[in-house]
Write an enzyme that holds these catalytic residues in place. Structure first.
Site, PDB file in Angstrom:
ATOM      1  N   ARG A  16      18.137   6.434   5.455  1.00 48.72           N
ATOM      2  CA  ARG A  16      17.800   6.501   6.739  1.00 48.72           C
ATOM      3  C   ARG A  16      18.101   7.692   7.849  1.00 48.72           C
ATOM      4  O   ARG A  16      17.264   8.267   8.413  1.00 48.72           O
ATOM      5  CB  ARG A  16      18.746   5.113   7.527  1.00 48.72           C
ATOM      6  CG  ARG A  16      18.535   4.818   9.086  1.00 48.72           C
ATOM      7  CD  ARG A  16      17.142   4.083   9.174  1.00 48.72           C
ATOM      8  NE  ARG A  16      16.034   4.916   9.300  1.00 48.72           N
ATOM      9  CZ  ARG A  16      14.557   4.474   8.891  1.00 48.72           C
ATOM     10  NH1 ARG A  16      14.457   3.477   7.926  1.00 48.72           N
ATOM     11  NH2 ARG A  16      13.669   5.504   9.041  1.00 48.72           N
ATOM     12  N   ASP A  45       8.158  30.059  38.552  1.00 45.44           N
ATOM     13  CA  ASP A  45       8.518  28.548  38.428  1.00 45.44           C
ATOM     14  C   ASP A  45       7.678  27.796  39.373  1.00 45.44           C
ATOM     15  O   ASP A  45       7.746  27.672  40.336  1.00 45.44           O
ATOM     16  CB  ASP A  45       9.950  28.344  38.601  1.00 45.44           C
ATOM     17  CG  ASP A  45      10.534  26.953  38.157  1.00 45.44           C
ATOM     18  OD1 ASP A  45      10.074  26.455  36.930  1.00 45.44           O
ATOM     19  OD2 ASP A  45      11.055  26.440  39.058  1.00 45.44           O
ATOM     20  N   LYS A 102      16.092  22.136  27.212  1.00 46.02           N
ATOM     21  CA  LYS A 102      16.003  20.882  27.380  1.00 46.02           C
ATOM     22  C   LYS A 102      16.144  20.253  25.933  1.00 46.02           C
ATOM     23  O   LYS A 102      15.022  19.822  25.592  1.00 46.02           O
ATOM     24  CB  LYS A 102      14.966  20.244  28.197  1.00 46.02           C
ATOM     25  CG  LYS A 102      15.328  20.619  29.668  1.00 46.02           C
ATOM     26  CD  LYS A 102      13.994  20.382  30.568  1.00 46.02           C
ATOM     27  CE  LYS A 102      14.347  20.759  31.894  1.00 46.02           C
ATOM     28  NZ  LYS A 102      13.371  20.029  32.681  1.00 46.02           N
ATOM     29  N   LYS A 125      18.777  31.518  37.715  1.00 40.46           N
ATOM     30  CA  LYS A 125      17.918  30.462  38.504  1.00 40.46           C
ATOM     31  C   LYS A 125      18.242  30.361  39.750  1.00 40.46           C
ATOM     32  O   LYS A 125      19.261  30.942  40.279  1.00 40.46           O
ATOM     33  CB  LYS A 125      18.189  28.804  37.582  1.00 40.46           C
ATOM     34  CG  LYS A 125      17.818  29.313  36.127  1.00 40.46           C
ATOM     35  CD  LYS A 125      17.939  28.182  35.579  1.00 40.46           C
ATOM     36  CE  LYS A 125      16.865  26.781  35.514  1.00 40.46           C
ATOM     37  NZ  LYS A 125      15.889  27.184  35.265  1.00 40.46           N
ATOM     38  N   GLU A 134      14.384  33.823  38.020  1.00 42.17           N
ATOM     39  CA  GLU A 134      13.316  32.553  38.285  1.00 42.17           C
ATOM     40  C   GLU A 134      12.876  32.819  39.725  1.00 42.17           C
ATOM     41  O   GLU A 134      13.744  33.153  40.574  1.00 42.17           O
ATOM     42  CB  GLU A 134      14.083  31.264  38.035  1.00 42.17           C
ATOM     43  CG  GLU A 134      13.121  30.088  38.617  1.00 42.17           C
ATOM     44  CD  GLU A 134      13.900  28.527  38.410  1.00 42.17           C
ATOM     45  OE1 GLU A 134      14.050  28.136  37.481  1.00 42.17           O
ATOM     46  OE2 GLU A 134      14.438  28.351  39.745  1.00 42.17           O
TER      47      GLU A 134
END
Length: 288
Positions: free
Chosen positions: A106, A224, A141, A173, A203
């Site tokens: 599994r 972005d 992510k 960012k 960004e």
């Protein structure tokens, strides 16, 4: 298509994860297998079969799962990592302790199905722009605990890895800019403190920000969530100012939009979709 060479992390890094996942599944013991085999040293054979069309990834990891349970298990991959296989294809053969084969089934299958699903969807994105100079890259992510393998799977599918973690490169960012009080303050403060040769990426969301970043000589400019018209203008502005600056596009990247984004002239397109939106590739194991 010719795939990029995916680099599997060394097992000295992976083994602790694989052992943890085996312990999670086994718990206090594999009641079914232990009672069935009664600690017998019986050996057997098994086949791994693709139950759907897709790109296969993770076979070396699956092999290691079985070998951690019994080092004598022989896991023979019948296809290459990154090979597209049709439904019904036998992709691997396994020989060894039935105890190890049944207990490890599994965990090994789950990992290979997940990684193959990521590689399969990544390949679809890469194929959309394979005749263009733009490269497709992944993002951070990822599933906590699985990043190192999920990013390996995107490589198998033909993508380029973006930074593995926060220590790989500087990415300023919107929230960093807000915290610093502006783009210039953020870039200058960080540049004075980071070690050589880390790169700085910033960004941007509009042309004014792009022009400001150029003044402070960032290495990479991210566009972005820009609409295509603005993105084309941003690329033109950057190329005219400094042709050495790399340009990355991010946001709203889908199979339907990736080619149009690449045609704006950006160097890289980043997306989390191959990891966050992929479906496991169905694989099964059959004892002979």
């Amino acid at each position: 298509m010719e795939t990029t060479t995916a680099v599997l992390p060394p097992f000295i890094i992976l083994d602790s994860h694989l052992e943890e996942w085996l312990r999670e599944d086994i718990g206090r013991g594999d009641r079914t297998t232990q009672c069935l085999l009664n600690q017998d040293e019986a050996e057997g054979k098994a086949r791994w079969i693709a139950k759907a069309d897709g790109v296969v990834a993770g076979l070396p990891v699956a092999a290691r799962v079985f070998q951690l349970l019994n080092k004598k298990v022989d896991f023979t991959a019948l296809v290459k990592e990154g090979e597209f296989c049709e439904q019904g294809k036998v992709i691997a053969q396994i020989k060894g302790s039935l105890d190890a084969l049944l207990t490890g089934e599994r965990v090994a299958l789950n990992l290979a199905m997940s990684l193959s699903g990521i590689a399969t969807l990544t390949r679809k994105y890469v194929e959309k722009i394979e005749d263009l100079p733009t490269l497709f890259v992944d993002t951070r992510k990822t599933t906590p605990g699985l990043r190192i393998l999920e990013k390996y799977a995107t490589q198998v599918g033909g993508a380029i890895n973006h930074r593995m973690g926060l220590d790989d490169a500087v990415m300023i960012k919107d929230n960093h800019i807000a915290a610093a009080g502006g783009i210039g303050k953020a870039v200058n403060k960080i540049r004075s403190r980071i070690p050589y040769p880390l790169t700085i990426e910033v960004e941007t969301e509009n042309l004014e920000q792009v022009k400001e970043v150029l003044e402070y000589q960032a290495d990479i400019i991210m566009l972005d969530n820009m609409k295509l018209d603005m993105m084309r203008q941003a690329v033109e502005v950057i190329r005219q100012h400094n042709n050495k600056v790399k340009i990355e596009a991010s946001g709203n990247v889908m199979l339907e939009t990736i080619r149009a984004i690449a045609e704006t002239g950006v160097d890289y397109i980043s997306s989390s979709a191959p990891i966050t939106q992929s479906k496991w590739l169905d694989l099964s194991m059959k004892i002979d």
